[in-house]
Scaffold this motif. Structure first.
Motif, mmCIF file in Angstrom:
data_model
loop_
_atom_site.group_PDB
_atom_site.id
_atom_site.type_symbol
_atom_site.label_atom_id
_atom_site.label_comp_id
_atom_site.label_asym_id
_atom_site.label_seq_id
_atom_site.Cartn_x
_atom_site.Cartn_y
_atom_site.Cartn_z
ATOM 1 N N LYS A 162 -13.956 4.342 0.715
ATOM 2 C CA LYS A 162 -13.355 4.782 -0.535
ATOM 3 C C LYS A 162 -13.241 6.301 -0.521
ATOM 4 O O LYS A 162 -14.184 7.006 -0.163
ATOM 5 N N ASN A 217 -7.852 4.059 -6.943
ATOM 6 C CA ASN A 217 -7.870 2.990 -5.934
ATOM 7 C C ASN A 217 -7.402 3.472 -4.564
ATOM 8 O O ASN A 217 -6.613 2.816 -3.885
ATOM 9 N N LEU A 231 0.851 -1.183 0.000
ATOM 10 C CA LEU A 231 0.000 0.000 0.000
ATOM 11 C C LEU A 231 0.888 1.236 0.000
ATOM 12 O O LEU A 231 1.940 1.251 0.639
ATOM 13 N N MET A 286 -8.447 -2.610 -3.183
ATOM 14 C CA MET A 286 -8.870 -1.516 -2.310
ATOM 15 C C MET A 286 -10.114 -1.906 -1.517
ATOM 16 O O MET A 286 -10.182 -1.691 -0.299
ATOM 17 N N GLN A 328 -3.295 3.927 -1.129
ATOM 18 C CA GLN A 328 -3.558 3.535 -2.508
ATOM 19 C C GLN A 328 -3.248 2.054 -2.676
ATOM 20 O O GLN A 328 -2.131 1.601 -2.386
ATOM 21 N N ALA A 329 -4.244 1.316 -3.145
ATOM 22 C CA ALA A 329 -4.076 -0.114 -3.391
ATOM 23 C C ALA A 329 -3.709 -0.356 -4.846
ATOM 24 O O ALA A 329 -3.727 0.564 -5.673
#
Length: 499
Positions: A307, A316, A244, A338, A331-332
């Motif tokens: 989100k 994401n 991440l 995510m 941020q994935a």
């Protein structure tokens, strides 16, 4: 600090049974015998007559009438007359170990506050005021002496945080400065049993650390604080791992993160127990965590992940708001990844977050968020669901009442800011408990049982995650709406929905 002290009880289990039996007999014989039984037990606890220091808090902090009697009688052995609050608290802690369930320790401190006020009725205006300062010292102790990220609390900030907390008035600045300097110069510690001291020496640790030693569990932060220490359990279940990128969006209490510390950094994230560890290297179960790993760790108790719909500079991105109102963006590697992180974090928070403390000060005018303990709940899943539902109903009612009495349009300054801050808090808490209730009703076993191997991108290259490595936003770029919203919780308009 190890919270499970059942192993330390040993032969005292029989004593507890005897005391319980005596209690049942005393209850049938009226309040006089109850009081005598409480006095006998309090005397034995004070003299450590076949009791350990680690046993005392358990008997003082139970939520029943007999335990309250025992606590009142126990505190009578302490004469705080003419003593400062900080010195009295240190003297109190020399007699026993303040360990046990979070609610039990909170009750012990309430009994201490009551006794101090009895001995010094003119020192502080009310018992609530004494308890407020006692809790403030405990929290300051963690801030100044714990492994916290960023700047330590200043004396001015300590004073500002306590504005209006003395029955609607301010505490004397001279008193607050003296308490601050006392804690800054010498951290709060309590007594430990001789066996724990020996064990601490055999483990090669410093006696001054004053921490109950167990190889299975340690604490992230200052173990001398009974409220906010983050539990670090090496044997905890790993629910998810993966790369991440993190951006610190707002510091504790929603304060704006300095511009130089807001850049994106990539970590190997491990959601283990109720802690999200952010490591520079890939997770290896046999590898011990470094000091840096512990500093980067984030507790997800009472947190809410969602989100980041209003952050558009990267794809994401999820937003994590913690119990102390820090806001972090992650941020994935993909949309699916995510959403998995969001689900896992919220499930862990819903299942394991302990019930919040009731407000310690009922007469204060200035709004103050309640303490949210970092300890793991002892409730069953059904009880946890009922607890969340009760809290959701309470918060929803309070929010409706709050909005039915908006501040006068003529008012400016602190009153309006305080109104907006409380509105923001209630709206967020409502959303958080709605999420928890929904997850527990749907059943979280499937979401949590996947463990660490359900991450879609986990088998990708370990050296370089596929994340957009954009440079930090320059000063010339207009900040995103979300960046203005969360680190200044008092700014949203009254009717604006805050996430």
């Amino acid at each position: 600090m190890v919270l499970d002290f059942s192993a330390a009880m040993g032969s005292n289990e029989l004593q507890e049974k005897d005391a319980t039996g005596a209690l049942g007999h005393d209850l049938s014989n009226g309040s006089s015998s109850n009081l005598e039984a409480a006095r006998r037990l309090a005397k034995r606890l004070y003299r450590l007559d076949r009791f350990k220091r680690s046993d005392v808090a358990k008997h003082l902090g139970k939520n029943n009438d007999f335990s309250k009697l025992v606590a009142e009688e126990y505190l009578k052995f302490f004469d705080f007359t003419g003593m400062s609050l900080d010195y009295s608290l240190r003297s109190f802690f020399k007699a026993f170990s303040l360990i046990g369930e979070t609610q039990e320790r909170e009750r012990v401190l309430i009994h201490f506050s009551s006794r101090y006020y009895q001995c010094n009725p003119d020192a502080i205006s009310s018992q609530d005021g004494v308890h407020c300062l006692t809790c403030a010292m405990m929290l300051l102790n963690t801030d100044l002496h714990g492994h916290n990220i960023g700047k330590k609390m200043t004396c001015q900030e300590f004073i500002a945080n306590l504005q209006g907390m003395n029955d609607g008035k301010d505490f004397p600045k001279g008193l607050l400065k003296a308490l601050y300097n006392s804690i800054k110069n010498e951290k709060l510690e309590w007594a430990v049993d001789e066996e724990e001291k020996k064990k601490s020496h055999s483990d090669g640790t410093d006696e001054k650390d004053n921490v109950s030693q167990t190889k299975a569990v340690s604490r992230i932060g200052n173990s001398n604080n009974p409220f906010l220490d983050i539990p670090h359990d090496p044997n905890a279940i790993v629910y998810k791992t993966g790369f991440l990128a993190r951006k610190i969006h707002a510091d504790m209490d929603g304060k704006k993160t300095p511009r130089g510390k807001r850049g994106w950094k990539t970590f190997y994230a491990v959601l283990k127990g109720t802690v999200l560890y952010l490591q520079k290297d890939e997770y290896k179960p046999e590898k011990a965590l470094s000091e840096e790993d512990l500093k980067n760790a984030v507790s997800v108790h009472h947190a809410l992940a969602s989100k980041a719909t209003d952050y558009e500079k990267k794809p994401n991105v999820l937003k994590l708001k913690t119990a102390d109102w820090r806001v972090l963006l992650f941020q994935a590697q993909s949309q699916e990844e995510m959403q998995t992180w969001i689900n896992k974090i919220n499930c862990v928070a819903a299942v394991f977050s302990a019930p919040p403390f009731p407000a310690a000060i009922g007469s204060q005018k200035k709004f103050s968020r309640p303490l949210l303990p970092a300890t793991t709940t002892k409730l069953s899943q059904d009880e946890q669901l009922k607890s969340h539902e009760t809290k959701l109903k309470q918060i929803s009612t309070e929010l409706a009442e709050h909005r039915s009495y908006p501040p006068d349009k003529k008012l400016k300054g602190k009153e309006v800011e305080d109104y907006k801050l409380k509105d923001h808090y209630l709206e967020f808490e409502k959303n958080r408990y709605e999420t928890y209730v929904t997850l527990l009703k749907e059943g979280v076993k499937d979401l949590l049982s996947g463990g660490e191997n359900d991450a879609p991108g986990l088998k990708k290259s370990h050296s370089s995650p596929s994340l957009n490595q954009e440079s930090p936003v320059s000063a010339k770029v207009k900040r995103n709406v979300s960046e203005r919203k969360d680190y200044r919780p008092e700014t949203p308009s009254i009717k604006q929905k805050v996430t």
